[in-house]
Design an enzyme around this catalytic site. Sequence first.
Site, PDB file in Angstrom:
ATOM      1  N   HIS A 184       0.837  -1.203   0.000  1.00 46.38           N
ATOM      2  CA  HIS A 184       0.000   0.000   0.000  1.00 46.38           C
ATOM      3  C   HIS A 184       0.869   1.248   0.000  1.00 46.38           C
ATOM      4  CE1 HIS A 184       0.651   0.575   4.366  1.00 46.38           C
ATOM      5  NE2 HIS A 184       0.736  -0.743   4.340  1.00 46.38           N
ATOM      6  N   SER A 242      -5.816   3.913   5.720  1.00 48.19           N
ATOM      7  CA  SER A 242      -5.527   2.596   6.269  1.00 48.19           C
ATOM      8  C   SER A 242      -5.078   1.687   5.144  1.00 48.19           C
ATOM      9  CB  SER A 242      -6.788   2.046   6.946  1.00 48.19           C
ATOM     10  OG  SER A 242      -6.937   0.678   6.670  1.00 48.19           O
ATOM     11  N   LYS A 243      -4.248   0.696   5.495  1.00 43.22           N
ATOM     12  CA  LYS A 243      -3.764  -0.189   4.432  1.00 43.22           C
ATOM     13  C   LYS A 243      -4.902  -0.977   3.809  1.00 43.22           C
ATOM     14  CE  LYS A 243      -1.920  -3.304   7.920  1.00 43.22           C
ATOM     15  NZ  LYS A 243      -0.637  -3.676   8.488  1.00 43.22           N
ATOM     16  N   ARG A 244      -6.042  -0.999   4.481  1.00 44.23           N
ATOM     17  CA  ARG A 244      -7.180  -1.720   3.912  1.00 44.23           C
ATOM     18  C   ARG A 244      -8.019  -0.842   2.983  1.00 44.23           C
ATOM     19  NH1 ARG A 244      -5.913  -4.094   8.449  1.00 44.23           N
ATOM     20  NH2 ARG A 244      -6.594  -2.296   9.651  1.00 44.23           N
ATOM     21  N   ASP A 245      -7.790   0.472   2.987  1.00 46.26           N
ATOM     22  CA  ASP A 245      -8.533   1.348   2.078  1.00 46.26           C
ATOM     23  C   ASP A 245      -8.181   1.001   0.639  1.00 46.26           C
ATOM     24  OD1 ASP A 245      -9.817   2.810   3.996  1.00 46.26           O
ATOM     25  OD2 ASP A 245      -8.231   4.320   4.151  1.00 46.26           O
TER      26      ASP A 245
END
Length: 505
Positions: free
Chosen positions: A27, A268-271
């Site tokens: 990311h 966030s790395k999940r975005d």
Amino acid sequence: MASGRTGAPADPTVRVRFCPSPTGNPHVGLVRTALFNWAFARHHGGTLVFRIEDTDAARDSEDSYGQLLDAMRWLGLDWDEGPEVGGPHAPYRQSQRTEVYADVARRLHEAGHAYRCYCSTEELDARREAARAAGKPSGYDGHCRDLTDDRIAVFELAGREPILRFRMPDRTIAFDDLVRGTLSFEPENVPDYGIVRANGAPLYTLVNPVDDALMGITHVLRGEDLLSSTPRQIALYAALADIGVGDGTTPRFGHLPYVMGEGNKKLSKRDPEASLNLYRERGFIPEGLLNYLSLLGWSIAEDRDVFTVDELVAAFDIGKVNANPARFDLKKCEAVNAEHVRRLAPEDFARRLVPYLRSAGLLPAEPTAAQLELLAKVAPLTQERMVVLGEIVPMAGFLFVAPEDFAVDPEDAAKVLTADTRPVLEAGVRALEALDDFTPEPIQAALRGALVDGLGIKPKFAFTPLRVAVSGRRISPPLFESMELLGRSETLRRLRAALAALPAA
Ligand code: GLU
Ligand code: ZN
């Protein structure tokens, strides 16, 4: 690599590391960390160590490991020690260094820097709650610091399995952060912490500083989210020096600012918008992405957003990184990328378009000479208007598509190819049929003569239906050049097909 260095004098003894855990997809936050470490190393003519922190078997994956290496290579961030290149401190995958950590853990225990903690999770939770209720610090309370041999024997008999816990010194820990200045932490805020699980698995808290010490890391540049682990690591460093692990020096630390995304929330790395793969797929180029990501906390000069990676290396100065959160601004990222796309040499630009055309099925795995020649001619018509390389598909796909697969965008057709455009298309067909020299100037002259002068239509209304009929869309590369590249017969075929498809008046 670069000349004209600024800031502090070069220091080839610099050793930095990029040490991601292989979980999930790379990311932008991770890339920014990699980039700053790389730029710092290259600026100083020092060493970048690439280490894989894969001690968490439950979360780490080979797929993610492969993606990390691939991302670094694609970005052009080379490393001096690490996977595939090796180095004096190999192996660089922590999953292959288990004995090293077991040995260090044992020695820390023997020297009294660490102790066995037998507390169960329930007991820890209960005491934490009680401390909270009493308004006291709620971290580990030192319960097992000085257990007597008898107590230990009882725990062992009861079959309790201890973790290994590091004994924090009872002193203030202060350090001079390269980004944030002097920071200090009081002992009551930094309790003793676990370094080895009950099952013997070493934790990040141990393996990360142990490897930094063994690998002679001089500067730790990492995200601000890791700031709270720094006082612990500084204390662990002192203990490692005491037992003779590493050369006894503590690295300097620099904590890079948070990156904020949409709505001023921490990215966030999940975005999804944080995923490097997304930017690659859209056709950002490494030059543009690295340039933009370097602006997340750093700047080369006031009012200057676009520069090359060599310029970045020459100017990079960790002391100039701003501690305030940085904002990821997609529009600016795109603008910077577009500028780097424009700067590509034409052949390089054309070459980089191939994968995008290929994955859209517009070029085969092995393009023919004719297809490459067409691409070389299309490139200059599109380079100026392109933000990301993936745009080549909607922009110029109509030039590569097989005649039987060509289709006009239905929305644009409905808007533009209305019944009253029939005379325009018919006059266009007649003018082009009569044309000997099918090159842009004569094409333009013939169409102007027939439509603007002949039918008295304004150029915009004259050319838009032709554009939609021939390119399939209202927005396309220059029309007359496109017609030349399509050739007379395919141009006429598309115009006639559009005529045939016109709604009845
Ligand atoms: N493996 C750690 C992470 O990815 C590295 C942290 C550090 O740079 O110390 O968060
Ligand atoms: Zn305990």
